[in-house]
Design a protein around this motif. Structure first.
Motif, PDB file in Angstrom:
ATOM      1  N   TYR A   1       0.842  -1.190   0.000  1.00 58.69           N
ATOM      2  CA  TYR A   1       0.000   0.000   0.000  1.00 58.69           C
ATOM      3  C   TYR A   1       0.881   1.245   0.000  1.00 58.69           C
ATOM      4  O   TYR A   1       1.965   1.228   0.582  1.00 58.69           O
ATOM      5  CB  TYR A   1      -0.851   0.038   1.271  1.00 58.69           C
ATOM      6  CG  TYR A   1      -1.778  -1.131   1.436  1.00 58.69           C
ATOM      7  CD1 TYR A   1      -3.086  -1.059   0.968  1.00 58.69           C
ATOM      8  CD2 TYR A   1      -1.366  -2.299   2.045  1.00 58.69           C
ATOM      9  CE1 TYR A   1      -3.953  -2.140   1.110  1.00 58.69           C
ATOM     10  CE2 TYR A   1      -2.223  -3.383   2.200  1.00 58.69           C
ATOM     11  CZ  TYR A   1      -3.508  -3.292   1.724  1.00 58.69           C
ATOM     12  OH  TYR A   1      -4.359  -4.361   1.863  1.00 58.69           O
ATOM     13  N   GLY A   2       0.382   2.311  -0.588  1.00 58.42           N
ATOM     14  CA  GLY A   2       1.128   3.550  -0.545  1.00 58.42           C
ATOM     15  C   GLY A   2       0.305   4.687  -1.102  1.00 58.42           C
ATOM     16  O   GLY A   2      -0.837   4.516  -1.535  1.00 58.42           O
ATOM     17  N   ARG A   3       0.884   5.866  -1.104  1.00 59.86           N
ATOM     18  CA  ARG A   3       0.174   7.027  -1.614  1.00 59.86           C
ATOM     19  C   ARG A   3       0.026   6.955  -3.128  1.00 59.86           C
ATOM     20  O   ARG A   3      -0.968   7.372  -3.685  1.00 59.86           O
ATOM     21  CB  ARG A   3       0.875   8.307  -1.194  1.00 59.86           C
ATOM     22  CG  ARG A   3       0.831   8.451   0.336  1.00 59.86           C
ATOM     23  CD  ARG A   3       1.003   9.864   0.760  1.00 59.86           C
ATOM     24  NE  ARG A   3       2.312  10.340   0.324  1.00 59.86           N
ATOM     25  CZ  ARG A   3       2.818  11.509   0.665  1.00 59.86           C
ATOM     26  NH1 ARG A   3       2.129  12.332   1.454  1.00 59.86           N
ATOM     27  NH2 ARG A   3       4.000  11.872   0.246  1.00 59.86           N
ATOM     28  N   ASP A   4       1.051   6.431  -3.780  1.00 58.71           N
ATOM     29  CA  ASP A   4       0.964   6.189  -5.216  1.00 58.71           C
ATOM     30  C   ASP A   4       2.137   5.297  -5.608  1.00 58.71           C
ATOM     31  O   ASP A   4       2.825   4.747  -4.726  1.00 58.71           O
ATOM     32  CB  ASP A   4       0.912   7.490  -6.030  1.00 58.71           C
ATOM     33  CG  ASP A   4       2.170   8.332  -5.879  1.00 58.71           C
ATOM     34  OD1 ASP A   4       3.257   7.775  -5.613  1.00 58.71           O
ATOM     35  OD2 ASP A   4       2.070   9.558  -6.041  1.00 58.71           O
ATOM     36  N   ALA A   5       2.383   5.148  -6.906  1.00 57.01           N
ATOM     37  CA  ALA A   5       3.391   4.189  -7.354  1.00 57.01           C
ATOM     38  C   ALA A   5       4.811   4.545  -6.913  1.00 57.01           C
ATOM     39  O   ALA A   5       5.705   3.699  -6.963  1.00 57.01           O
ATOM     40  CB  ALA A   5       3.343   4.051  -8.877  1.00 57.01           C
ATOM     41  N   ALA A   6       5.025   5.788  -6.483  1.00 58.96           N
ATOM     42  CA  ALA A   6       6.356   6.130  -5.980  1.00 58.96           C
ATOM     43  C   ALA A   6       6.639   5.420  -4.666  1.00 58.96           C
ATOM     44  O   ALA A   6       7.779   5.082  -4.357  1.00 58.96           O
ATOM     45  CB  ALA A   6       6.484   7.643  -5.787  1.00 58.96           C
ATOM     46  N   ASP A   7       5.607   5.187  -3.888  1.00 55.71           N
ATOM     47  CA  ASP A   7       5.771   4.543  -2.580  1.00 55.71           C
ATOM     48  C   ASP A   7       5.739   3.029  -2.657  1.00 55.71           C
ATOM     49  O   ASP A   7       6.330   2.347  -1.843  1.00 55.71           O
ATOM     50  CB  ASP A   7       4.618   4.946  -1.651  1.00 55.71           C
ATOM     51  CG  ASP A   7       4.666   6.391  -1.255  1.00 55.71           C
ATOM     52  OD1 ASP A   7       5.757   6.940  -1.156  1.00 55.71           O
ATOM     53  OD2 ASP A   7       3.588   6.966  -1.041  1.00 55.71           O
ATOM     54  N   VAL A   8       4.989   2.535  -3.610  1.00 51.93           N
ATOM     55  CA  VAL A   8       4.700   1.113  -3.594  1.00 51.93           C
ATOM     56  C   VAL A   8       5.124   0.516  -4.939  1.00 51.93           C
ATOM     57  O   VAL A   8       4.374   0.450  -5.887  1.00 51.93           O
ATOM     58  CB  VAL A   8       3.202   0.856  -3.215  1.00 51.93           C
ATOM     59  CG1 VAL A   8       2.258   1.654  -4.036  1.00 51.93           C
ATOM     60  CG2 VAL A   8       2.847  -0.609  -3.264  1.00 51.93           C
ATOM     61  N   ALA A   9       6.396   0.139  -4.963  1.00 57.29           N
ATOM     62  CA  ALA A   9       6.980  -0.419  -6.175  1.00 57.29           C
ATOM     63  C   ALA A   9       7.373  -1.863  -5.885  1.00 57.29           C
ATOM     64  O   ALA A   9       7.943  -2.144  -4.835  1.00 57.29           O
ATOM     65  CB  ALA A   9       8.211   0.380  -6.589  1.00 57.29           C
ATOM     66  N   ILE A  10       7.080  -2.749  -6.815  1.00 56.55           N
ATOM     67  CA  ILE A  10       7.509  -4.146  -6.672  1.00 56.55           C
ATOM     68  C   ILE A  10       9.016  -4.178  -6.442  1.00 56.55           C
ATOM     69  O   ILE A  10       9.507  -4.937  -5.632  1.00 56.55           O
ATOM     70  CB  ILE A  10       7.133  -4.937  -7.958  1.00 56.55           C
ATOM     71  CG1 ILE A  10       5.636  -4.879  -8.198  1.00 56.55           C
ATOM     72  CG2 ILE A  10       7.672  -6.355  -7.906  1.00 56.55           C
ATOM     73  CD1 ILE A  10       4.812  -5.452  -7.082  1.00 56.55           C
ATOM     74  N   TYR A  11       9.714  -3.320  -7.169  1.00 54.94           N
ATOM     75  CA  TYR A  11      11.139  -3.171  -6.856  1.00 54.94           C
ATOM     76  C   TYR A  11      11.574  -1.747  -7.163  1.00 54.94           C
ATOM     77  O   TYR A  11      11.080  -1.121  -8.094  1.00 54.94           O
ATOM     78  CB  TYR A  11      12.008  -4.175  -7.616  1.00 54.94           C
ATOM     79  CG  TYR A  11      12.020  -4.007  -9.116  1.00 54.94           C
ATOM     80  CD1 TYR A  11      12.945  -3.177  -9.754  1.00 54.94           C
ATOM     81  CD2 TYR A  11      11.104  -4.693  -9.895  1.00 54.94           C
ATOM     82  CE1 TYR A  11      12.942  -3.039 -11.128  1.00 54.94           C
ATOM     83  CE2 TYR A  11      11.090  -4.555 -11.265  1.00 54.94           C
ATOM     84  CZ  TYR A  11      12.012  -3.727 -11.885  1.00 54.94           C
ATOM     85  OH  TYR A  11      12.002  -3.588 -13.240  1.00 54.94           O
ATOM     86  N   ASN A  12      12.467  -1.250  -6.334  1.00 61.38           N
ATOM     87  CA  ASN A  12      13.199  -0.041  -6.636  1.00 61.38           C
ATOM     88  C   ASN A  12      14.650  -0.445  -6.779  1.00 61.38           C
ATOM     89  O   ASN A  12      15.169  -1.233  -5.986  1.00 61.38           O
ATOM     90  CB  ASN A  12      13.082   0.982  -5.503  1.00 61.38           C
ATOM     91  CG  ASN A  12      11.859   1.846  -5.634  1.00 61.38           C
ATOM     92  OD1 ASN A  12      11.700   2.528  -6.631  1.00 61.38           O
ATOM     93  ND2 ASN A  12      10.993   1.803  -4.633  1.00 61.38           N
ATOM     94  N   GLN A  13      15.288   0.127  -7.775  1.00 65.09           N
ATOM     95  CA  GLN A  13      16.649  -0.287  -8.071  1.00 65.09           C
ATOM     96  C   GLN A  13      17.471   0.979  -8.228  1.00 65.09           C
ATOM     97  O   GLN A  13      16.991   1.977  -8.744  1.00 65.09           O
ATOM     98  CB  GLN A  13      16.580  -1.146  -9.344  1.00 65.09           C
ATOM     99  CG  GLN A  13      17.857  -1.342 -10.087  1.00 65.09           C
ATOM    100  CD  GLN A  13      17.882  -0.430 -11.300  1.00 65.09           C
ATOM    101  OE1 GLN A  13      16.899  -0.295 -12.023  1.00 65.09           O
ATOM    102  NE2 GLN A  13      19.022   0.179 -11.519  1.00 65.09           N
TER     103      GLN A  13
END
Lengths: 265, 265, 265, 265
Positions: free
Chosen positions: D231-243
């Motif tokens: 869950y998050g405010r939008d896709a910046a917060d809730v990413a399957i992965y950040n690299q």
């Protein structure tokens, strides 16, 4: 009502002594801090943090010599304390997560040992608020309140044996009894307008009917005037000050709570 | 140094309007709040909470009519801002968990789009503090600072196109550039002693060498005098006030920051 | 090393009984959970939350009849437990905020009463790791470890009087002694590969040299094989299960820990 | 219903690359994780933490060469998604604190720019659930859903201009519209049983009537089968992965969701 509260403490420090103080009041659902003053003499670096109960804590090293802390605060609180006969017991499965830790036994509240006694005291009461009220009444009638009793920290079980206590002790026993009935309960350290003799006070809150309610077995009736400094599971969590190293006690301590007009805020 | 800061805002409210204010300063590693006053006229119920960045926020409903907020604070801060040329870059795997969210793109800092540009600006610098210093210098040299520019919130990418901005805009671009280099960066809203013209200020911090350091592209050099009101990923998180419903703007706003003697605290 | 761990518990429930379980292991700095199975029979609604220590807790109502919980986990841990003679004491003012609550007395660790004893046990040791090692050695030499001793929860002070205890009791006394020296200490509930007889285990950690280190007075030497289920100030915080209402005990309980090859993961 | 879900991703890594993954599902009010497997090849040290939204995140450094992540999970969810026509709008002053941040504009949801449009879309609806339902219907009717559209992250305002989007884009626009009406809204990344073609999915939740409700403009009707990853405010917060570092994309990615019998759990 508007209150002006001041608190002075002086220590005589012989070696540099780390302190964690809890003397910055928070505005919350029950109180609004309109002004505040926090003085430390001599001034030293202070680091403030929020503990896991939401209290603001100040960490510092008291230097050798006299060390004085003075705080004052102007605070607005409701004229009355909310009371709600019949507010229902909240089933464990419906309690907010943040409340669950207040069901567990803690340093001074051995709730696991009070099940039978709590059942007896609250026999015939509706589950919830009325049980806690019965506990408060039982405490008032049974445990002798000695406002100037010992500062030694004793646990609910010990209070129950010796049958007397300071405000904190009665609260600890009330909390232990509530938790043994699966009612979340917590200790509040704070100030009470009109307290005799005036000093820091402690009372307890129980979570019923979907919110926290105030209880105080040391007073004949529940009037307005409660101002919270901090919340915790018991006195181990919510201390006006924790001090590390060889113990020091205040050489001077004074609390003053006065009613003021809104126009004087 | 000791500062006395006051802030006045007045709104003209036409329908009851929910506000979330961020005007209660916190004591922290960099500042100590010795006294504080927070006045709301007319007085309404206020609920204070701590947001996920540790900021104290005040929630209230402004009633119809003139609505005034006045705060003042006496605060002690260091005479100098810490600077540390050569403070090293912290590898992602060694960053504290609490710092990780400051690596992500946010509303006004599209850090994913600035990788090449940041590499160019910081070419030849040691990884860490020196990279951020190069970014700050580049901002100062490149983006025209217009202190009385528009209040409209624009993003780092938009600032980079138009090549000018208010303090917040320069900070947003600085933050986006840092994050594109995997350096955590955050926005600070606050006050700055000596700012011309005096108003709220915004700057940014970057996490290098194991701690947060202050950067400000709007000033010729980094002098002492920074007082933080709140921290966040960008201006979406850290607003002096958020207001819900039809927009209202202050009809009056004033900020005053003066140096005082310790003896006047 | 890779371990496969399974845990079975069965209860005989006579009235619907709320439980809070702590049987979902977390991946952390010391362990990686590669696979996990958590079975509840009969299946009932379960709500999982994170407590204030970071443990994953499962809340449910056990229905009338036999109620079985089976968990299994495949976990990777280091082959060795980190040890660091000479790791220095961390001054109170430099401790991370999250560690401070582990300095306070808690339900089963009356640290305020052990100052003199701890000073004596650790006389001549360098401040920090070596003090804790001396405490661990003293516990091993002094307090008789009875792995199949009573399940009754007793406090550090009581353990010190009776001079014997289960793993949890020795840990509580170790924690109380550490805290009395202003060294943060916490209880870990978990599993230990090779433990005889195999069951749940408890040990303690102390914060010195900027991190948590493992100590275990029940083992002759510190080998690898420790897997944490949960962390807390003492057994009041970190219970495999808390159950509300009339007490029930497992009618069956079994723990199995076996070494596996990475190829079998 | 019981679902078995598996997810495979392979990357081709050319320099050691820090990742933050969000692939450990949490049990919560809406789902129960009965078993789980999380495989990383080659195995490297992984550190797991909980972010400020309660998501479990895994931090690691992917080494040079092929790097594969495989997860699988057996999860129980309700057969139906709760829906509640008429669930009322919650006044700002009554929202839980934890929900307030979901009122603010965020990276991909410029809610401050959608007030007029949201008012138009929801004209005549009861405040609360019915407004959000009208927004969901409007999205379904207006914004062309292209399940295999670009992976490029665009914001609600951009989606509104181009009038088409992937699941995430429709959700971002829905969230922006809700927040502009002072209704808290958040993005959910997860899996949906029966999705065609099968891949990761995104939908949104709005807070009305005292709880979060599910909305999904990409589906003709709201059936069961939603499993949340984060869950998050939008896709910046809730990413399957950040690299971090030079961008890498999966060379292979596969998601599989199948219905199973409880007896096969």
């Amino acid at each position: 009502m508007w209150l002006r509260i001041s608190c002075d403490m002086t220590f005589d420090i012989t070696i540099p002594t780390p302190f964690i103080l809890m003397l910055r009041l928070r505005s919350g659902a029950q109180q609004w801090i309109a002004s505040e003053k926090y003085s430390i003499k001599p001034m030293v670096p202070v680091f403030e943090f929020t503990d896991s109960y939401g209290n603001l804590c100040q960490r510092l090293i008291a230097p050798v010599g006299p060390f004085a802390i003075q705080t004052s605060v102007t605070v607005m609180i409701a004229d009355q304390v909310d009371q709600q006969s019949g507010a229902p017991f909240v089933d464990i499965e419906n309690l907010p997560e943040a409340v669950l830790s207040y069901l567990l036994p803690s340093r001074y509240c051995e709730s696991d040992r009070f099940g039978d006694m709590a059942a007896e005291i609250t026999a015939g009461q509706s589950l919830g608020y009325d049980q806690v009220k019965a506990i408060e009444t039982w405490l008032r009638d049974t445990i002798r309140f000695e406002p100037s009793g010992s500062d030694e920290l004793v646990s609910a079980a010990e209070v129950n044996v010796r049958q007397w206590g300071v405000c904190r002790d009665l609260s600890h026993l009330g909390i232990a009894l509530c938790r043994s009935l699966s009612i979340p309960a917590r200790l509040v350290e704070g100030y009470l307008y009109g307290l005799e003799p005036m000093t820091f006070h402690a009372w307890f809150e129980a979570y019923v009917g979907g919110r926290w309610y105030t209880f105080d077995a040391t007073q004949a009736e529940l009037k307005g005037g409660y101002v919270a400094i901090g919340y915790g599971r018991d006195a181990a969590d919510v201390a006006i000050y924790n001090q590390f190293g060889p113990p020091v006690s205040p050489t001077y301590q004074s609390v003053c709570v006065e009613l003021i007009d809104e126009s004087d805020v």
